[in-house]
Design an enzyme around this catalytic site. Structure first.
Site, PDB file in Angstrom:
ATOM      1  N   GLY A  50       0.877  -1.156   0.000  1.00 52.57           N
ATOM      2  CA  GLY A  50       0.000   0.000   0.000  1.00 52.57           C
ATOM      3  C   GLY A  50       0.909   1.198   0.000  1.00 52.57           C
ATOM      4  O   GLY A  50       2.090   1.071   0.278  1.00 52.57           O
ATOM      5  N   CYS A  51       0.365   2.353  -0.314  1.00 53.71           N
ATOM      6  CA  CYS A  51       1.203   3.532  -0.350  1.00 53.71           C
ATOM      7  C   CYS A  51       1.497   3.984   1.080  1.00 53.71           C
ATOM      8  O   CYS A  51       2.501   4.586   1.386  1.00 53.71           O
ATOM      9  CB  CYS A  51       0.441   4.553  -1.164  1.00 53.71           C
ATOM     10  N   GLN A  52       0.588   3.640   2.016  1.00 53.85           N
ATOM     11  CA  GLN A  52       0.700   4.098   3.393  1.00 53.85           C
ATOM     12  C   GLN A  52       1.409   3.096   4.300  1.00 53.85           C
ATOM     13  O   GLN A  52       2.266   3.447   5.067  1.00 53.85           O
ATOM     14  CB  GLN A  52      -0.705   4.359   3.958  1.00 53.85           C
ATOM     15  N   SER A 118      -5.223   2.943   0.684  1.00 48.99           N
ATOM     16  CA  SER A 118      -3.901   2.393   0.348  1.00 48.99           C
ATOM     17  C   SER A 118      -3.093   1.908   1.548  1.00 48.99           C
ATOM     18  O   SER A 118      -1.936   2.205   1.685  1.00 48.99           O
ATOM     19  CB  SER A 118      -3.018   3.354  -0.453  1.00 48.99           C
TER      20      SER A 118
END
Lengths: 143, 406
Positions: A50-52, A118
Site C-alpha cells: 500500500g502507499c501508506q 492504500s
C-alpha cells in the site's frame, strides 16, 4: 466455531465498545499480540503493498483448510488484519470464496478498507480470496 | 496589519464541518486548500450569468465570457509581475505545466548528450516527466542532494553543472518539509552557466509573494487549488522568447491559426499552448482567489502562517522520540515529522478519529524518503484560516494517539 459464528462473535465484541477510542485500543492491542513474521518471510513475494503501510500475507493448506499469517509495519493495519484472519483462518477454500467480508462495515472499520486508503487491507482481502481460489483449483486437480 | 481570524474563518463555509461529532481541524492545506465563499460565488456567477464559449464568438455572451477570462489572465499577470500576458498559459495544474515544458522545451533546446538537473526533494511530478524525456532523448538526469536538515546541498548542486546542462527544475518550496530553497541564488548561478530554470511553485504561491521578473526565472508552474482557488486549473509562466520558440504541446481547437489537410499553422502566444475549450469558470475562480489573498495581504498571510509554524514546531519538539523532517530556518508553514517506533499511518488514522486532517505517507516524494532513511511522515500544513487553538487541539490529540500506540 463456524465462519458465521466467528463473525457474530466479532460483531458482538465490537458492540460492547462505547466509543471509537475503546474500539481502536482493542485493535491496537490485537496488533501488538500478533506474532510477528520472521524477517526472512517479510519478502516481496508475500508483500501486499500500500502507499501508506506494508502488509505481508502468507497462506498454506493444511488438511483441506487454509492457515493464514499476516504482519504489517503499521499496528492498526496489523490489528485489522488479525481481525480478518480470526474469521477466515482455518476455513475451507470454498468458505472463503463465499465470504463477502461485509462484517467489516458492521464493526465500524469500513474507512480502513476504502480502495483509496492504500494501507493494503483491500488488497489483502483480494489476496485472501485469490489464495482460496488457487487452493481450490489445486485440490480439484489432485482429485 | 494583522489578520482578522474570525472574519476569515467565516469566509470558508467548509471550516464549520463536523467530522463525526468533532470539529474539523484542517491541516492538510499542502494537499489542497479550502475555498472562500468569494471564489465559489465567482464560479457560480459565471455559470449563472456569463457562460459561453470563449474567443471568436460573435455574440454578446461569448464576448462577456472572453472578457472575463482575459481579464483574469491580466489579473494573474499582475499578481506574478510577468512582463506580458502572453507569458501566462492556462494549464490544468502544476503537473501539466511541468509536462508541457518537459515536452516542448526539450524538442528545441535539448539534444543527445546534454544533461538536466532535478533534486532529491522533488515531488514525483517534477521528476517523472523529466525522467521520461531524458530516456527518450538520451539525456542524463542529474540529481542534486539534500542535506540531513532538509536543505539543498548547494555546493554539490553547483558542481553538477557542465557546459551541456540545459535546464534545472526545482521545487521553490518542498511539499514534504516546507523548506524554502534559495532559488534566486540558484537561478543566477544556472544562468551564468547557460542553463534555464524551471520552478515548481505549487507550494510557494499559497505562502509567499512571488515576482517573475525579480526572480528572473524561465518557467514557473503552480496550481490554483493549493491557493484557495478551484481544482482543474493551473498556470505555466514562461519567458516569451522561450515560449515563442517552443512547439505546441497539444493540438486541437483554439491553438490553431489556419488548418487544411496539407498544413496547419498555429496561433500566437498564449493560445498556442491552450488547445481546446479552456476551464473558463476555474480560471475566473483562480483570479478571484488571488483577489481574496491580496485583500488580506500576501505578506500578512506569510507572517501569520509563520507564527503558526513556530508555535507548532516548538510544541512538537517537546515530544519524546519525535523528529522533524526539514529542520531549516527558512520554511513555509509545513511541518513533517516521524515518531520513533510509531508508524505514520497509525498516527494519521487516530488523528482522523479526533477530527484532525493531516497527510501521512511519502507525499509523492519517494526519493526524498529514501535519502532521509524513512518510509513516510506525518505532515501538518497550515493556512491563514488555521489558529493556535487548533494547534492545541492537534497537540492534545497527538499526545493521546501516541499514548495509545506506545
Amino acid at each position: 466455531m463456524t465462519i458465521q459464528e466467528s463473525k457474530v462473535e466479532l460483531i458482538e465484541e465490537f458492540e460492547m465498545f462505547d466509543d471509537w477510542m475503546d474500539r481502536y485500543n482493542y485493535i491496537i492491542e490485537m496488533g501488538k499480540d500478533i506474532e510477528p513474521l520472521a524477517d526472512d518471510l517479510k519478502i516481496k513475494k508475500y508483500l501486499i503493498s500500500g502507499c501508506q503501510s506494508q502488509l505481508w500475507l502468507i497462506a498454506e493448506l493444511v488438511d483441506g483448510k487454509i492457515l493464514f499469517k499476516a504482519d504489517s509495519d503499521a499496528i492498526i493495519t496489523k490489528g485489522i488484519a488479525q481481525l480478518l484472519l480470526r474469521v477466515v483462518n482455518n476455513r475451507t477454500p470454498q468458505e472463503i470464496i463465499d465470504e463477502d467480508f461485509s462484517f467489516i462495515d458492521m464493526i465500524g472499520l469500513k474507512e480502513h478498507l476504502s480502495p483509496t486508503r492504500s494501507n493494503g487491507l483491500t488488497s489483502m482481502i483480494k489476496q485472501i480470496k485469490l489464495y482460496a481460489l488457487v487452493f481450490k483449483a489445486k485440490a480439484q486437480q489432485q482429485l | 496589519m494583522s489578520i482578522d481570524i474570525d472574519k476569515i474563518r467565516a469566509d470558508f463555509p467548509i471550516l464549520s464541518t463536523k467530522v463525526r461529532t468533532k470539529k474539523l481541524v484542517y491541516f492538510d492545506n499542502g494537499a489542497t486548500s479550502q475555498k472562500p465563499q468569494m471564489v465559489i460565488d465567482s464560479m457560480t456567477n459565471y455559470y449563472q450569468q456569463q457562460n459561453s464559449n470563449v474567443h471568436r464568438g460573435v455574440h454578446y455572451l461569448s464576448q462577456i465570457a472572453t472578457d472575463a477570462m482575459e481579464s483574469a489572465r491580466e489579473n494573474i499577470r499582475k499578481y506574478l509581475n510577468a512582463a506580458s500576458v502572453e507569458e501566462v498559459i492556462f494549464t490544468k495544474g502544476t503537473t501539466e505545466s511541468i509536462n508541457l515544458v518537459a515536452n516542448s522545451f526539450s524538442k528545441v533546446f535539448i539534444t543527445e548528450g546534454d544533461n538536466i538537473i532535478v533534486s532529491e526533494m522533488e515531488h514525483h511530478a517534477n521528476i517523472v516527466p523529466w525522467q521520461m524525456m531524458c530516456k527518450e532523448k538520451k539525456v542524463e538526469l542529474k540529481v542534486a542532494r539534500v542535506n540531513d536538515d532538509g536543505s539543498l546541498d548547494i555546493d554539490y548542486l553547483k558542481s553538477l553543472f557542465t557546459d551541456r546542462t540545459k535546464l534545472i527544475s526545482l521545487a521553490h518550496i518542498s511539499n514534504v518539509m516546507g523548506v524554502i530553497n534559495p532559488v534566486k541564488e540558484i537561478i543566477s548561478y544556472a544562468h551564468s552557466n547557460g542553463a534555464k530554470v524551471m520552478l515548481d511553485g505549487a507550494q510557494a504561491t499559497p505562502h509567499s509573494v512571488i515576482d517573475m521578473q525579480d526572480l528572473d526565472v524561465d518557467f514557473f508552474a503552480f496550481s490554483a487549488h493549493k491557493m484557495y482557488g478551484p481544482t482543474g486549473v493551473g498556470i505555466l509562466y514562461g519567458k516569451k522568447k522561450l515560449l515563442e520558440q517552443m512547439p505546441p504541446y497539444q493540438f486541437g481547437g483554439e491553438m490553431i491559426d489556419k488548418v487544411s489537410f496539407e498544413e496547419t499553422t498555429f496561433n500566437v502566444l498564449p493560445f498556442k499552448f491552450e488547445a481546446g475549450t479552456p476551464m473558463i469558470a476555474e480560471i475566473i475562480g483562480l483570479s478571484s482567489a488571488i483577489d481574496y489573498m491580496q485583500e488580506i495581504g500576501i505578506q500578512n498571510i506569510a507572517d501569520y502562517e509563520h507564527e503558526l509554524l513556530e508555535y507548532a514546531t516548538s510544541k512538537l519538539e517537546k515530544i519524546d522520540g519525535l523528529r522533524i523532517i526539514g529542520d531549516t530556518k527558512n520554511k513555509a508553514s509545513v511541518v513533517s515529522f516521524v515518531v520513533k517506533g510509531v508508524h505514520h499511518y497509525d498516527i494519521g488514522s487516530l488523528l482522523d478519529q479526533f477530527g484532525i486532517a493531516v497527510r501521512t505517507g511519502n507525499h509523492c516524494a519517494q526519493p526524498l524518503m529514501k535519502s532521509m532513511g524513512i518510509s513516510g511522515t506525518v505532515r501538518a500544513s497550515f493556512a491563514f484560516y488555521n489558529t493556535k487553538e487548533e494547534i492545541d487541539v492537534f497537540m492534545e490529540a497527538l499526545n493521546k494517539a501516541l499514548n495509545m500506540l506506545t
